[in-house]
Design an enzyme around this catalytic site. Structure first.
Site, PDB file in Angstrom:
ATOM      1  N   ASP A  41       0.849  -1.205   0.000  1.00 33.23           N
ATOM      2  CA  ASP A  41       0.000   0.000   0.000  1.00 33.23           C
ATOM      3  C   ASP A  41       0.879   1.249   0.000  1.00 33.23           C
ATOM      4  O   ASP A  41       2.018   1.244   0.474  1.00 33.23           O
ATOM      5  CB  ASP A  41      -0.899  -0.014   1.245  1.00 33.23           C
ATOM      6  CG  ASP A  41      -2.166   0.808   1.052  1.00 33.23           C
ATOM      7  OD1 ASP A  41      -3.271   0.217   1.038  1.00 33.23           O
ATOM      8  OD2 ASP A  41      -2.057   2.053   0.905  1.00 33.23           O
ATOM      9  N   ASP A  67       3.783   2.049  -4.565  1.00 30.23           N
ATOM     10  CA  ASP A  67       2.976   2.937  -5.391  1.00 30.23           C
ATOM     11  C   ASP A  67       2.770   2.206  -6.713  1.00 30.23           C
ATOM     12  O   ASP A  67       3.694   2.110  -7.525  1.00 30.23           O
ATOM     13  CB  ASP A  67       3.700   4.274  -5.614  1.00 30.23           C
ATOM     14  CG  ASP A  67       2.890   5.206  -6.508  1.00 30.23           C
ATOM     15  OD1 ASP A  67       1.854   4.772  -7.062  1.00 30.23           O
ATOM     16  OD2 ASP A  67       3.299   6.369  -6.661  1.00 30.23           O
ATOM     17  N   VAL A  68       1.564   1.671  -6.915  1.00 29.99           N
ATOM     18  CA  VAL A  68       1.325   0.839  -8.107  1.00 29.99           C
ATOM     19  C   VAL A  68       1.473   1.604  -9.412  1.00 29.99           C
ATOM     20  O   VAL A  68       1.650   1.002 -10.466  1.00 29.99           O
ATOM     21  CB  VAL A  68      -0.070   0.160  -8.112  1.00 29.99           C
ATOM     22  CG1 VAL A  68      -0.146  -0.987  -7.166  1.00 29.99           C
ATOM     23  CG2 VAL A  68      -1.184   1.144  -7.925  1.00 29.99           C
ATOM     24  N   ASN A  94      -6.055  -4.658  -6.206  1.00 28.27           N
ATOM     25  CA  ASN A  94      -7.194  -4.009  -5.540  1.00 28.27           C
ATOM     26  C   ASN A  94      -6.999  -2.511  -5.330  1.00 28.27           C
ATOM     27  O   ASN A  94      -7.965  -1.757  -5.232  1.00 28.27           O
ATOM     28  CB  ASN A  94      -7.401  -4.707  -4.177  1.00 28.27           C
ATOM     29  CG  ASN A  94      -8.316  -3.954  -3.251  1.00 28.27           C
ATOM     30  OD1 ASN A  94      -9.526  -4.016  -3.381  1.00 28.27           O
ATOM     31  ND2 ASN A  94      -7.736  -3.216  -2.304  1.00 28.27           N
ATOM     32  N   TYR A 162     -13.160   7.268 -13.074  1.00 28.39           N
ATOM     33  CA  TYR A 162     -13.189   6.020 -12.301  1.00 28.39           C
ATOM     34  C   TYR A 162     -13.902   4.916 -13.097  1.00 28.39           C
ATOM     35  O   TYR A 162     -13.400   3.795 -13.218  1.00 28.39           O
ATOM     36  CB  TYR A 162     -13.889   6.259 -10.962  1.00 28.39           C
ATOM     37  CG  TYR A 162     -14.042   5.003 -10.140  1.00 28.39           C
ATOM     38  CD1 TYR A 162     -12.957   4.491  -9.430  1.00 28.39           C
ATOM     39  CD2 TYR A 162     -15.259   4.320 -10.076  1.00 28.39           C
ATOM     40  CE1 TYR A 162     -13.084   3.325  -8.677  1.00 28.39           C
ATOM     41  CE2 TYR A 162     -15.395   3.166  -9.333  1.00 28.39           C
ATOM     42  CZ  TYR A 162     -14.300   2.677  -8.629  1.00 28.39           C
ATOM     43  OH  TYR A 162     -14.435   1.511  -7.894  1.00 28.39           O
ATOM     44  N   LYS A 166     -12.202   1.405 -14.525  1.00 27.62           N
ATOM     45  CA  LYS A 166     -12.643   0.061 -14.140  1.00 27.62           C
ATOM     46  C   LYS A 166     -13.135  -0.732 -15.354  1.00 27.62           C
ATOM     47  O   LYS A 166     -13.010  -1.960 -15.393  1.00 27.62           O
ATOM     48  CB  LYS A 166     -13.712   0.148 -13.051  1.00 27.62           C
ATOM     49  CG  LYS A 166     -13.179   0.675 -11.717  1.00 27.62           C
ATOM     50  CD  LYS A 166     -12.102  -0.247 -11.142  1.00 27.62           C
ATOM     51  CE  LYS A 166     -11.637   0.167  -9.762  1.00 27.62           C
ATOM     52  NZ  LYS A 166     -10.658  -0.766  -9.179  1.00 27.62           N
ATOM     53  N   THR A 197     -17.575   0.349   3.788  1.00 26.38           N
ATOM     54  CA  THR A 197     -16.404   0.004   4.584  1.00 26.38           C
ATOM     55  C   THR A 197     -16.292   0.955   5.764  1.00 26.38           C
ATOM     56  O   THR A 197     -17.144   1.822   5.962  1.00 26.38           O
ATOM     57  CB  THR A 197     -15.119   0.079   3.725  1.00 26.38           C
ATOM     58  OG1 THR A 197     -14.743   1.455   3.588  1.00 26.38           O
ATOM     59  CG2 THR A 197     -15.313  -0.550   2.353  1.00 26.38           C
TER      60      THR A 197
END
Ligand SMILES: NC(=O)c1ccc[n+]([C@@H]2O[C@H](COP(=O)([O-])OP(=O)(O)OC[C@H]3O[C@@H](n4cnc5c(N)ncnc54)[C@H](O)[C@@H]3O)[C@@H](O)[C@H]2O)c1
Length: 256
Positions: A41, A67-68, A94, A162, A166, A197
């Site tokens: 993360d 950091d993806v 994710n 977004y 996706k 969440t």
């Protein structure tokens, strides 16, 4: 839910964005299933806290800063995992810009915001898959699970970047399953509906929430724990002949 069912015993599984929200639930469930979880993360504090929670429960986990969106960061993760574990069996893509999004009409999205979101949500899963490719190829039953969103099929308003990102994840999953099938690597997609969440967010108004709950076949809120079954199944050998698929986990939202 997985107590006593150690379907991922000793498998090394990376969960990006595992520091909070649904990723945290994936990490906990994988540890409960006997896996060795790598919580990767951007947020060191929350990521380390999830690892501590898992270890307190007797599970195995470690935190790696990631950091993806950054190729160097993805490659460093791969080097570290091979040095420390010698293998990678699973990858849950994710991490995303999600709970921090502020809703706005598409013509008001700043280009910089669009580009940053795309670099994390869409470029990120690609970069990390490339970085971990050799390790996944060497694993006997590697499985990649990408996390998309039913916002794609609902065509929800207010965060076009977004939704587009996706949609890209879903398309990429299908194409990757073809490119990696020859290596015995399965690639599937989990597409959650609205999931509530511990993190407050502004992407769902009270009216939208009520309408979506009414529109689901199961008229209750989804929580992170509702998402983990699909991910555990797709990581495990029980889904050994399933690839290139999308599982919609939404309480029947699209069919109600
Ligand atoms: N919660 C929902 O209603 C819902 C619905 C459909 C799909 N999803 C998807 O499920 C996933 C998890 O959702 P959530 O609600 O837990 O999201 P969240 O926003 O609460 O958590 C995202 C996590 O990703 C991490 N992250 C952000 N940028 C990163 C980067 N560059 N590198 C590494 N980590 C980074 C954050 O630190 C955080 O831990 C996301 O992919 C989201 O798009 C969520």
């Amino acid at each position: 839910m997985t107590a006593g069912r150690r379907t991922l015993e000793d498998r090394v599984v990376v969960v990006t964005g595992g520091g909070q929200g649904i990723g945290r639930a994936y990490a906990q469930a994988i540890a409960n299933a006997g896996g060795i979880v790598i919580v990767a993360d951007l947020n060191d504090e929350t990521g380390a806290a999830v690892v501590a929670e898992i270890e307190q429960e007797g599970g195995r986990a470690s935190f790696v800063h990631l950091d993806v969106s950054d190729q160097v960061s993805c490659e460093a993760l791969a080097v570290q995992l091979l040095a420390e574990h010698g293998r990678v069996d699973g990858l849950i893509n994710n991490a995303a810009v999600f709970s921090t999004i502020t809703m706005k009409p598409f013509w008001e999205i700043p280009v910089a915001e669009w580009d940053r979101l795309m670099s994390i949500n869409l470029r990120g899963p690609w970069l990390l898959t490339v970085a971990l490719l050799e390790a996944l190829r060497a694993a006997p039953a590697a499985s990649i699970v990408n996390i998309s969103s039913d916002a794609v099929l609902l065509g929800r308003s207010g965060y076009l970047h977004y939704v587009a990102s996706k949609g890209g994840v879903t398309a990429m999953t299908f194409a990757l399953s073809h490119e990696l099938g020859g290596d015995g690597i399965r690639v599937n997609n989990v597409s959650p509906g609205p999931t509530y969440t511990e993190v407050e967010r502004a992407t769902v108004s009270t009216q939208q929430k009520a309408a979506m709950l009414a529109g689901q076949s199961l008229h209750r809120e989804a929580h992170p724990e509702d998402m983990v079954g699909a991910v555990l199944f797709l990581l495990s050998d029980a889904s050994g002949f399933i690839t290139g698929q999308t599982m919609h986990v939404n309480g029947g939202l699209l069919h109600a």
